[in-house]
Design a protein around this motif. Structure first.
Motif, mmCIF file in Angstrom:
data_model
loop_
_atom_site.group_PDB
_atom_site.id
_atom_site.type_symbol
_atom_site.label_atom_id
_atom_site.label_comp_id
_atom_site.label_asym_id
_atom_site.label_seq_id
_atom_site.Cartn_x
_atom_site.Cartn_y
_atom_site.Cartn_z
ATOM 1 N N MET A 165 0.841 -1.410 -0.825
ATOM 2 C CA MET A 165 0.130 0.071 -0.199
ATOM 3 C C MET A 165 0.534 1.363 0.118
ATOM 4 N N ALA A 166 2.031 1.412 0.851
ATOM 5 C CA ALA A 166 2.674 2.696 1.012
ATOM 6 C C ALA A 166 3.904 2.568 -0.410
ATOM 7 N N ARG A 167 3.729 1.298 -1.294
ATOM 8 C CA ARG A 167 3.996 1.703 -2.524
ATOM 9 C C ARG A 167 3.434 2.157 -3.615
ATOM 10 N N LEU A 168 2.096 1.816 -3.505
ATOM 11 C CA LEU A 168 0.957 2.548 -4.261
ATOM 12 C C LEU A 168 0.626 4.330 -4.059
ATOM 13 N N LEU A 169 1.260 3.993 -2.134
ATOM 14 C CA LEU A 169 1.082 5.807 -2.536
ATOM 15 C C LEU A 169 2.286 6.870 -2.831
ATOM 16 N N VAL A 170 3.195 5.870 -2.701
ATOM 17 C CA VAL A 170 4.318 6.525 -3.741
ATOM 18 C C VAL A 170 4.444 6.578 -5.391
ATOM 19 N N GLN A 171 3.600 5.888 -5.839
ATOM 20 C CA GLN A 171 2.951 5.437 -7.133
ATOM 21 C C GLN A 171 1.955 6.973 -7.403
ATOM 22 N N ASN A 172 0.856 6.975 -6.654
ATOM 23 C CA ASN A 172 0.069 8.246 -6.641
ATOM 24 C C ASN A 172 -1.006 7.449 -8.079
ATOM 25 N N PRO A 173 -1.371 6.347 -7.879
ATOM 26 C CA PRO A 173 -2.091 6.004 -9.970
ATOM 27 C C PRO A 173 -3.466 6.634 -9.745
ATOM 28 N N GLU A 174 -4.134 6.912 -10.664
ATOM 29 C CA GLU A 174 -5.836 7.445 -9.800
ATOM 30 C C GLU A 174 -6.773 6.025 -9.784
ATOM 31 N N VAL A 175 -6.623 4.491 -10.483
ATOM 32 C CA VAL A 175 -7.377 3.947 -10.233
ATOM 33 C C VAL A 175 -5.939 2.755 -9.176
ATOM 34 N N ILE A 176 -6.280 2.345 -8.139
ATOM 35 C CA ILE A 176 -6.422 1.093 -7.804
ATOM 36 C C ILE A 176 -6.403 0.077 -7.920
ATOM 37 N N LEU A 177 -6.110 -1.321 -8.897
ATOM 38 C CA LEU A 177 -6.672 -2.536 -8.685
ATOM 39 C C LEU A 177 -6.500 -3.614 -7.890
ATOM 40 N N ALA A 178 -6.874 -3.954 -7.216
ATOM 41 C CA ALA A 178 -6.287 -4.716 -6.388
ATOM 42 C C ALA A 178 -7.697 -5.980 -6.074
ATOM 43 N N ASP A 179 -6.845 -7.602 -6.344
ATOM 44 C CA ASP A 179 -7.364 -8.981 -6.818
ATOM 45 C C ASP A 179 -7.012 -9.280 -5.368
ATOM 46 N N ALA A 188 -8.892 -10.505 11.094
ATOM 47 C CA ALA A 188 -8.666 -9.654 11.909
ATOM 48 C C ALA A 188 -7.350 -8.836 10.738
ATOM 49 N N ARG A 189 -6.606 -9.208 10.680
ATOM 50 C CA ARG A 189 -5.567 -8.053 9.599
ATOM 51 C C ARG A 189 -6.171 -8.004 8.463
ATOM 52 N N ALA A 190 -7.213 -8.816 8.120
ATOM 53 C CA ALA A 190 -8.175 -8.603 6.421
ATOM 54 C C ALA A 190 -8.856 -6.664 6.850
ATOM 55 N N GLU A 191 -9.491 -7.150 8.016
ATOM 56 C CA GLU A 191 -10.254 -5.747 8.587
ATOM 57 C C GLU A 191 -9.227 -4.467 8.540
ATOM 58 N N ASP A 192 -8.131 -5.038 9.240
ATOM 59 C CA ASP A 192 -7.443 -3.705 8.957
ATOM 60 C C ASP A 192 -6.809 -2.916 8.181
ATOM 61 N N ILE A 193 -6.602 -4.058 6.871
ATOM 62 C CA ILE A 193 -5.700 -3.615 5.766
ATOM 63 C C ILE A 193 -7.007 -3.322 5.004
ATOM 64 N N LEU A 194 -7.917 -3.269 4.903
ATOM 65 C CA LEU A 194 -10.085 -3.401 4.215
ATOM 66 C C LEU A 194 -9.854 -1.526 4.772
ATOM 67 N N TYR A 195 -9.774 -1.637 5.774
ATOM 68 C CA TYR A 195 -10.306 0.331 6.270
ATOM 69 C C TYR A 195 -9.172 0.834 5.982
ATOM 70 N N THR A 196 -7.682 0.466 6.026
ATOM 71 C CA THR A 196 -6.260 1.623 5.893
ATOM 72 C C THR A 196 -7.249 1.509 4.663
ATOM 73 N N LEU A 197 -6.979 0.883 3.399
ATOM 74 C CA LEU A 197 -6.796 0.978 2.320
ATOM 75 C C LEU A 197 -7.717 1.547 1.829
ATOM 76 N N THR A 198 -9.190 1.630 1.766
ATOM 77 C CA THR A 198 -10.254 1.893 1.571
ATOM 78 C C THR A 198 -10.088 3.595 2.154
ATOM 79 N N ASN A 199 -9.599 3.989 3.281
ATOM 80 C CA ASN A 199 -9.566 5.371 4.042
ATOM 81 C C ASN A 199 -8.360 5.777 3.139
#
Length: 262
Positions: A165-179, A188-199
């Motif tokens: 996710m930090a790499r994507l912040l540095v890249q700063n694209p218009e759209v993120i595709l997450a597979d 617990a970690r999945a929810e934490d990651i999704l909360y952080t990513l969507t925010n």
């Protein structure tokens, strides 16, 4: 002229027009049409084999369509030539994280800058990290700045996804595709990651399209849910209109009915 970009004003980031994809006579996507607006946070759900990963790979230009066209910012996606040009538009995050485990975290984060660097600066950064402050700031935003100089392979799965996710912040694209970005993580970690990513996506004004196995996560963290089944759109609804009944119908697979009748 074909292949040229036109300056068109549109609120749609992606316009997916009647696309199809066939693998050895198996239809993966069947005449699919979707518009994705700028700033939307969209979850793709559906049974295994529904076409979610195929769709994301086509949007990422990893795969070509057999039929139809895709417009990105009003231009045919095929008109974006070269990795660097496309990287300004599209960022990708996968369940395998796509990190180089033998490198320190900061180098993996700075891979997001490769679209802006020349060959010499990219090579130099492997010895002496370039734009270091940018990488540290990105790691701070995902909560693991203290891991900057650790070997990436030593991090937990959740921490590695934060590096991605930090790499994507540095890249700063218009759209993120997450597979399936959290399928390898515990709940617990999945929810934490999704909360952080969507925010982060909301803060940056980006667009997010993510495939998910978990309907619960889709309903909790996303605004719009597109359900695929057998390569077609089964429903496309704002999250508040996705009811238990439509989800039951979506996952009420034909083969299960046949097993029950046999």
């Amino acid at each position: 002229m074909a292949g040229e970009k036109m300056n068109t004003e549109t609120n749609n980031l992606f316009e997916i027009n009647n696309i199809s994809k066939i693998y050895e006579r198996k239809i993966a996507l069947d005449s699919l049409s979707i518009n994705i607006k700028k700033g939307e946070i969209v979850a793709l759900i559906g049974p295994s084999g529904a076409g979610k990963t195929t769709l994301l790979n086509i949007l990422a230009t990893v795969l070509n369509t057999d039929k139809g066209e895709i417009l990105l910012d009003g231009n045919n996606i095929e008109s974006y030539k070269g990795v660097k040009e496309l990287a300004k538009k599209i960022g990708i995050i996968r369940q395998q994280f796509d990190l180089v485990g033998s490198l320190p975290v900061i180098h993996n984060v700075l891979a997001g800058r490769l679209k802006d660097w020349g060959f010499l600066k990219s090579l130099l950064s492997l010895l002496i990290p370039q734009d270091k402050e940018l990488a540290i700031k990105a790691l701070e935003r995902v909560g693991i700045e203290e891991k900057a100089y650790e070997r990436t392979s030593k991090l937990s799965g959740g921490e590695q996804q934060r590096v991605a996710m930090a790499r994507l912040l540095v890249q700063n694209p218009e759209v993120i595709l997450a597979d399936e970005p959290v399928s390898s993580l515990d709940p617990a970690r999945a929810e934490d990651i999704l909360y952080t990513l969507t925010n982060l996506v909301r803060e940056e004004g980006q667009t997010l399209i993510a495939s998910l196995h978990s309907v619960e996560y889709a309903k909790k963290y996303f605004n719009r849910i597109i359900a695929l089944r057998e390569g077609r759109i089964y429903f496309d609804l704002p999250v508040e209109k996705v009811t238990s009944d439509v989800l039951k119908e979506l996952y009420d697979l034909k083969e299960l009915k046949e097993d029950a009748q046999s």
